[in-house]
Motif scaffolding. Structure first.
Motif, mmCIF file in Angstrom:
data_model
loop_
_atom_site.group_PDB
_atom_site.id
_atom_site.type_symbol
_atom_site.label_atom_id
_atom_site.label_comp_id
_atom_site.label_asym_id
_atom_site.label_seq_id
_atom_site.Cartn_x
_atom_site.Cartn_y
_atom_site.Cartn_z
ATOM 1 N N GLY A 13 -1.772 -1.781 1.190
ATOM 2 C CA GLY A 13 -0.377 -1.560 1.563
ATOM 3 C C GLY A 13 0.513 -2.770 1.408
ATOM 4 O O GLY A 13 1.721 -2.698 1.646
ATOM 5 N N GLN A 15 2.715 -5.988 -0.153
ATOM 6 C CA GLN A 15 3.768 -6.069 -1.167
ATOM 7 C C GLN A 15 3.627 -7.294 -2.068
ATOM 8 O O GLN A 15 4.438 -7.490 -2.973
ATOM 9 N N SER A 25 0.113 -4.030 -9.450
ATOM 10 C CA SER A 25 -0.359 -4.226 -8.074
ATOM 11 C C SER A 25 -1.340 -5.389 -8.046
ATOM 12 O O SER A 25 -2.174 -5.540 -8.946
ATOM 13 N N LEU A 67 -2.784 3.533 -0.018
ATOM 14 C CA LEU A 67 -1.776 2.899 -0.854
ATOM 15 C C LEU A 67 -0.393 2.906 -0.237
ATOM 16 O O LEU A 67 0.007 3.870 0.426
ATOM 17 N N ARG A 68 0.353 1.851 -0.522
ATOM 18 C CA ARG A 68 1.797 1.873 -0.315
ATOM 19 C C ARG A 68 2.418 2.711 -1.442
ATOM 20 O O ARG A 68 1.999 2.596 -2.602
ATOM 21 N N LYS A 71 2.374 2.182 -5.663
ATOM 22 C CA LYS A 71 1.197 1.553 -6.272
ATOM 23 C C LYS A 71 0.375 2.580 -7.055
ATOM 24 O O LYS A 71 -0.844 2.663 -6.921
ATOM 25 N N ILE A 92 -1.937 7.919 1.151
ATOM 26 C CA ILE A 92 -0.669 7.201 1.206
ATOM 27 C C ILE A 92 -0.445 6.701 2.625
ATOM 28 O O ILE A 92 -0.539 7.464 3.590
ATOM 29 N N MET A 93 -0.167 5.400 2.746
ATOM 30 C CA MET A 93 0.056 4.828 4.064
ATOM 31 C C MET A 93 1.317 5.409 4.688
ATOM 32 O O MET A 93 2.233 5.851 3.990
ATOM 33 N N PRO A 96 4.536 1.207 8.218
ATOM 34 C CA PRO A 96 4.244 -0.093 7.592
ATOM 35 C C PRO A 96 4.174 -1.230 8.601
ATOM 36 O O PRO A 96 4.835 -2.261 8.429
ATOM 37 N N THR A 102 -2.317 1.471 8.646
ATOM 38 C CA THR A 102 -2.748 1.879 7.310
ATOM 39 C C THR A 102 -4.109 2.572 7.382
ATOM 40 O O THR A 102 -4.309 3.658 6.819
ATOM 41 N N GLN A 105 -4.469 6.255 8.620
ATOM 42 C CA GLN A 105 -4.134 7.367 7.722
ATOM 43 C C GLN A 105 -5.382 8.105 7.254
ATOM 44 O O GLN A 105 -5.333 9.276 6.899
ATOM 45 N N GLU A 215 3.815 -7.115 13.216
ATOM 46 C CA GLU A 215 2.705 -6.303 12.741
ATOM 47 C C GLU A 215 1.490 -6.482 13.640
ATOM 48 O O GLU A 215 1.244 -7.564 14.158
#
Length: 263
Positions: A13, A15, A25, A67-68, A71, A92-93, A96, A102, A105, A215
């Motif tokens: 996830g 960036q 990625s 994944l974010r 990606k 898919i996450m 965030p 993450t 999920q 986070e």
């Protein structure tokens, strides 16, 4: 071995802000080469393939990337996993706000399995790390087993305090200074911890101030489980190595170390 299936989880996830801009990625960054069995027929090997091969060596033949959005090059590259003789799926996450969200999920798909967690932008040794972590889980019946690697950069890691029997007593996230020598980098856990993680996040998801909060590190969730009495063990790789290619310095080191090797 346990009768439960072992499933790999690979949170993807991030960036890659520290090494951006990238044309792909970061999990697909080519580092080193692989031999296709013909003279001089070497092909680039992407970062996360090293992790998948280590999982496969431990008998793990099914894994999910989480994944974010955006990606899509990762499923395009690995597809169903046939190139590695694995079964790969893609989720898919959602929120965030860190690795725990993450990983959660995957909860509906893996709640009854043994989980093997690895980070797909990390290069580590030894090759049989998951073999040994899974063996310790079987031998101790621990709820969680952490694979530990030596580090001299505690400010970048989850540092682990454990006793002579390998039982983890405390995880300290990114301390500025520490007398502890080992960080954790991979993990295996049972459905009991998967359920704990899921329930730990429920009140956080309901918090209207969640977007303004920092986070949540997965190490904090494991520490909360320790506080609740969960049995967490450490498998120490005293001669192990651990490189995060999501940081510029380690990316340079990884390219330099692996550019002349073929696997």
């Amino acid at each position: 071995m346990s009768d439960r299936q072992v499933i790999g989880l690979l949170p993807a996830g991030g960036q890659a802000k520290r090494i951006s801009p990238l044309p792909l990625s970061k999990e697909l960054y080519p580092v080193g080469f692989q031999d296709f069995g013909e003279p001089n027929n070497w092909r680039p090997k992407v970062v996360c393939q090293y992790l998948l091969e280590k999982m496969q060596l431990a008998g793990i033949n099914q894994a999910y990337f989480i994944l974010r959005p955006g990606k899509w090059d990762i499923p395009e590259y690995f597809r169903d996993g046939a190139m590695l003789s694995m079964s790969l799926g893609y989720l898919i996450m959602g929120l965030p706000y860190g690795v725990p969200f993450t990983l959660d999920q995957a909860y509906p798909f893996v709640r009854d399995a043994i989980i093997a967690l690895g980070f797909p932008d990390i290069l580590f040794q030894p090759k049989d790390a998951f073999v040994k972590v899974l063996a310790r889980q079987q031998g101790t019946q621990a709820d969680v087993v952490l694979g530990l690697f030596p580090t001299d950069q505690p400010e970048k890691a989850g540092m682990v305090d454990f006793n002579d029997t390998g039982r983890v007593q405390q995880i300290i996230e990114k301390p500025r200074q520490s007398d502890l020598r080992y960080m954790w980098g991979i993990a295996v856990w049972t459905p009991a911890f998967t359920q704990f993680l899921h329930e730990y996040l429920i009140p956080l998801k309901a918090n209207p101030n969640l977007p303004q909060l920092s986070e949540v590190p997965i190490g904090d969730v494991i520490q909360a489980a320790i506080t609740q009495g969960f049995h967490v063990q450490a498998e120490v790789f005293a001669d192990g190595t651990y490189l995060d290619i999501g940081t510029p310095n380690d990316l340079v080191r990884a390219v330099q170390q692996l550019s002349h090797e073929v696997f």
